[in-house]
Design a protein around this motif. Structure first.
Motif, PDB file in Angstrom:
ATOM      1  N   ASN A   1      -3.451  -2.768   6.040  1.00 53.55           N
ATOM      2  CA  ASN A   1      -4.520  -2.988   5.057  1.00 53.55           C
ATOM      3  C   ASN A   1      -3.941  -3.713   3.836  1.00 53.55           C
ATOM      4  O   ASN A   1      -3.635  -3.111   2.802  1.00 53.55           O
ATOM      5  N   LEU A   2      -3.809  -5.023   3.943  1.00 58.91           N
ATOM      6  CA  LEU A   2      -3.203  -5.808   2.871  1.00 58.91           C
ATOM      7  C   LEU A   2      -4.115  -5.934   1.651  1.00 58.91           C
ATOM      8  O   LEU A   2      -3.633  -6.147   0.539  1.00 58.91           O
ATOM      9  N   TRP A   3      -5.422  -5.809   1.858  1.00 53.65           N
ATOM     10  CA  TRP A   3      -6.333  -5.895   0.713  1.00 53.65           C
ATOM     11  C   TRP A   3      -6.141  -4.711  -0.237  1.00 53.65           C
ATOM     12  O   TRP A   3      -6.396  -4.839  -1.450  1.00 53.65           O
ATOM     13  N   ALA A   4      -5.702  -3.572   0.283  1.00 51.51           N
ATOM     14  CA  ALA A   4      -5.412  -2.432  -0.603  1.00 51.51           C
ATOM     15  C   ALA A   4      -4.250  -2.768  -1.534  1.00 51.51           C
ATOM     16  O   ALA A   4      -4.276  -2.431  -2.734  1.00 51.51           O
ATOM     17  N   LEU A   5      -3.229  -3.438  -1.009  1.00 54.65           N
ATOM     18  CA  LEU A   5      -2.111  -3.859  -1.846  1.00 54.65           C
ATOM     19  C   LEU A   5      -2.566  -4.870  -2.893  1.00 54.65           C
ATOM     20  O   LEU A   5      -2.104  -4.842  -4.044  1.00 54.65           O
ATOM     21  N   ALA A   6      -3.473  -5.764  -2.500  1.00 51.62           N
ATOM     22  CA  ALA A   6      -3.981  -6.752  -3.451  1.00 51.62           C
ATOM     23  C   ALA A   6      -4.740  -6.085  -4.585  1.00 51.62           C
ATOM     24  O   ALA A   6      -4.595  -6.456  -5.768  1.00 51.62           O
ATOM     25  N   LEU A   7      -5.550  -5.084  -4.258  1.00 50.20           N
ATOM     26  CA  LEU A   7      -6.313  -4.369  -5.288  1.00 50.20           C
ATOM     27  C   LEU A   7      -5.380  -3.657  -6.271  1.00 50.20           C
ATOM     28  O   LEU A   7      -5.582  -3.704  -7.493  1.00 50.20           O
ATOM     29  N   LEU A   8      -4.366  -2.998  -5.743  1.00 52.79           N
ATOM     30  CA  LEU A   8      -3.415  -2.302  -6.621  1.00 52.79           C
ATOM     31  C   LEU A   8      -2.675  -3.284  -7.528  1.00 52.79           C
ATOM     32  O   LEU A   8      -2.398  -2.973  -8.695  1.00 52.79           O
ATOM     33  N   GLN A   9      -2.373  -4.466  -7.023  1.00 50.35           N
ATOM     34  CA  GLN A   9      -1.680  -5.452  -7.854  1.00 50.35           C
ATOM     35  C   GLN A   9      -2.587  -5.992  -8.958  1.00 50.35           C
ATOM     36  O   GLN A   9      -2.125  -6.265 -10.074  1.00 50.35           O
ATOM     37  N   ILE A  10      -3.863  -6.129  -8.648  1.00 48.96           N
ATOM     38  CA  ILE A  10      -4.819  -6.556  -9.673  1.00 48.96           C
ATOM     39  C   ILE A  10      -4.924  -5.508 -10.770  1.00 48.96           C
ATOM     40  O   ILE A  10      -5.021  -5.836 -11.965  1.00 48.96           O
ATOM     41  N   VAL A  11      -4.898  -4.228 -10.396  1.00 47.79           N
ATOM     42  CA  VAL A  11      -4.916  -3.153 -11.389  1.00 47.79           C
ATOM     43  C   VAL A  11      -3.698  -3.262 -12.312  1.00 47.79           C
ATOM     44  O   VAL A  11      -3.803  -3.094 -13.544  1.00 47.79           O
ATOM     45  N   ASN A  12      -2.539  -3.541 -11.753  1.00 50.18           N
ATOM     46  CA  ASN A  12      -1.344  -3.751 -12.570  1.00 50.18           C
ATOM     47  C   ASN A  12      -1.539  -4.880 -13.573  1.00 50.18           C
ATOM     48  O   ASN A  12      -1.142  -4.775 -14.747  1.00 50.18           O
ATOM     49  N   THR A  13      -2.145  -5.968 -13.102  1.00 53.94           N
ATOM     50  CA  THR A  13      -2.358  -7.125 -13.975  1.00 53.94           C
ATOM     51  C   THR A  13      -3.266  -6.779 -15.145  1.00 53.94           C
ATOM     52  O   THR A  13      -2.987  -7.129 -16.305  1.00 53.94           O
ATOM     53  N   VAL A  14      -4.364  -6.099 -14.851  1.00 55.34           N
ATOM     54  CA  VAL A  14      -5.309  -5.720 -15.913  1.00 55.34           C
ATOM     55  C   VAL A  14      -4.640  -4.784 -16.922  1.00 55.34           C
ATOM     56  O   VAL A  14      -4.809  -4.931 -18.145  1.00 55.34           O
ATOM     57  N   PHE A  15      -3.860  -3.839 -16.426  1.00 59.91           N
ATOM     58  CA  PHE A  15      -3.195  -2.890 -17.322  1.00 59.91           C
ATOM     59  C   PHE A  15      -2.205  -3.599 -18.253  1.00 59.91           C
ATOM     60  O   PHE A  15      -2.205  -3.379 -19.470  1.00 59.91           O
ATOM     61  N   LEU A  16      -1.368  -4.456 -17.695  1.00 61.72           N
ATOM     62  CA  LEU A  16      -0.365  -5.130 -18.529  1.00 61.72           C
ATOM     63  C   LEU A  16      -0.997  -6.180 -19.442  1.00 61.72           C
ATOM     64  O   LEU A  16      -0.493  -6.428 -20.549  1.00 61.72           O
ATOM     65  N   LEU A  17      -2.083  -6.779 -19.005  1.00 59.41           N
ATOM     66  CA  LEU A  17      -2.809  -7.700 -19.890  1.00 59.41           C
ATOM     67  C   LEU A  17      -3.346  -6.946 -21.106  1.00 59.41           C
ATOM     68  O   LEU A  17      -3.269  -7.433 -22.248  1.00 59.41           O
ATOM     69  N   SER A  18      -3.859  -5.747 -20.871  1.00 59.30           N
ATOM     70  CA  SER A  18      -4.314  -4.903 -21.980  1.00 59.30           C
ATOM     71  C   SER A  18      -3.150  -4.488 -22.872  1.00 59.30           C
ATOM     72  O   SER A  18      -3.280  -4.435 -24.103  1.00 59.30           O
TER      73      SER A  18
END
Length: 466
Positions: free
Chosen positions: A373-390
């Motif tokens: 399930n590679l889309w799960a990894l993609a979602l988690l990476q997007i969460v990282n991006t949003v957090f660090l952008l904040s």
């Protein structure tokens, strides 16, 4: 009836051979075991050497930009040569201690040539023998280190980074295609080696520069890496019989593929091979007959079918890499903590190093964990991006140690997405399309990185204007 007679004959021969089992070890089993170790080690070293220059250039991005800015100024002693960026940035009026130019400039130079090569390779790469491809990769890497080490202008430095990208891009698609001629476990060696390149490159650069060696001298010491690639490919790998080393694949005909099958038979147990063949026959009866894998170059229809198959893996892989490289080259240089005992440059280098540690661990985990399930990894990476952008905007993180943990986790996600993508493509593609599919899939992460570099520019400009 023929199969039954063949099995009975083989059983009689095995019983006769067992009488001498205490005295003789079958040569083909010893050769297979030895070749398996050599090939796994060879692909590990090829992955390490191929990605080494690419990683070093990203780790040195801060230094490359600072060096040229110092050389173009009237400052008598460039602070970058000692790794001291606090002197250079002391007059910076923004709260982020920004470089005038984003490190995404280096990322673009480090990825766009690779992307161009991968996108265009389908039209010409089959005309270039593997031996010549490796020689080009080695030459490009040597040129890269020399240009950046002796550069006197920004253009010369970026040109050196471009050569690193060309060598890495051609190397990745060539070596991934090359795995089709060997047993599937070499893919694990390749993935682990590319992860090791991240750690070795980033850690070596960080350690040597922090120990007092100047960035140009540090890059010169790394000229041993392309030499290691040359030795690994030509001396360590046990190529299958009739492998088209210096000939085009079209000229080589079916012999290269037949040799690959023979090599696989030597490495696999006889009983396991029979079971796999029976399973493949039953699957083919259900799905219909396949074309012979050695019947010539792929047609456009076959290539489109292979591309359609790999899209379900390539799209999430590109998303993961877009998110993580937006973090690495767009946000990490802005996550600066003035009260830390480390300088800005040291913080940036260790961000890159810990990210690569995460990549190494996850790319080496294929034998233990497989994630479809590679889309799960993609979602988690997007969460990282949003957090660090904040975190960049609101500056609520108190110390770099928290960023270190997040960046390590980011690397784990990225490495897992990469190695599982190519593992499942290798398993699910047909024998005939596998070589092409592996090369075509290498575009996914490169395209994601290129898009990340392009979007990192406006982000850098915005935050540095605050």
């Amino acid at each position: 009836m023929k199969m039954r007679r063949g099995c009975e004959t083989r059983q009689i021969m095995d019983e006769a051979d067992s009488l001498d089992a205490d005295r003789v070890i079958p040569h083909n089993q010893v050769e297979g075991r030895s070749s398996k170790i050599r090939n796994w080690s060879g692909f590990w070293l090829l992955g390490l050497c191929n990605n080494f220059a690419y990683v070093v250039m990203l780790s040195a991005a801060h230094d490359i930009l600072t060096k040229q800015q110092s050389d173009n100024s009237t400052t008598p002693t460039p602070p970058s040569l000692n790794g001291d960026f606090e002197v250079r940035n002391s007059s910076n009026s923004t709260r982020y201690d920004c470089n005038p130019v984003s490190t995404a400039v280096v990322l673009l130079a480090d990825i766009l040539p690779s992307l161009v090569i991968k996108l265009s390779a389908t039209f010409y790469i089959h005309h270039v023998p593997y031996g010549f491809r490796v020689l080009f990769c080695v030459g490009a890497t040597v040129t890269s280190f020399l240009l950046v080490s002796f550069s006197t202008t920004m253009t010369m430095s970026i040109l050196g980074v471009v050569f690193a990208s060309m060598g890495s891009g051609l190397g990745e698609l060539s070596f991934l295609s090359l795995t089709a001629f060997f047993s599937s476990d070499v893919l694990e060696g390749w993935g682990s080696g590319t992860g090791g390149a991240g750690v070795a490159g980033a850690l070596m650069y960080s350690a040597l520069t922090q120990a007092g060696l100047s960035p140009p001298d540090t890059l010169l010491t790394m000229l041993l890496v392309p030499a290691a690639m040359l030795l690994s490919y030509f001396l360590l790998l046990a190529f299958p019989p009739m492998f088209p080393q210096w000939r085009r694949l079209r000229e080589a005909g079916p012999m290269g593929r037949g040799g690959a099958e023979e090599r696989r038979r030597l490495m696999d147990e006889r009983e396991e091979e029979e079971e796999e063949e029976e399973e493949e026959e039953s699957e083919q009866q259900e799905k219909g007959p396949r074309e012979d894998r050695a019947s010539g170059p792929l047609s456009c229809t076959e290539k489109m079918r292979a591309i359609k198959m790999i899209l379900k893996f390539v799209l999430p892989l590109g998303t993961v890499y877009y998110a993580e490289y937006f973090i690495n080259q767009g946000l990490l240089e802005l996550l600066y903590f003035p009260k830390s005992t480390m300088t800005h440059a040291e913080q940036y280098r260790w961000y890159q190093t810990l990210y690569q540690v995460g990549v190494l661990v996850s790319r080496s985990s294929l034998r233990c964990v497989k994630i479809r399930n590679l889309w799960a990894l993609a979602l988690l990476q997007i969460v990282n991006t949003v957090f660090l952008l904040s975190a960049v905007y609101f500056q609520f993180l108190p110390a770099p140690w928290l960023v270190f943990i997040i960046v390590l986790y980011e690397g784990l996600l990225g490495g897992a997405a990469y190695v599982n993508t190519f593992y499942f493509i290798s398993k699910e593609s047909g024998d005939r399309e596998r070589e092409y599919a592996m090369a075509a899939a290498s575009v996914g992460d490169t395209l994601g990185i290129a898009l990340a570099a392009l979007t990192a520019f406006p982000a850098h400009s915005y935050f540095c204007s605050l």
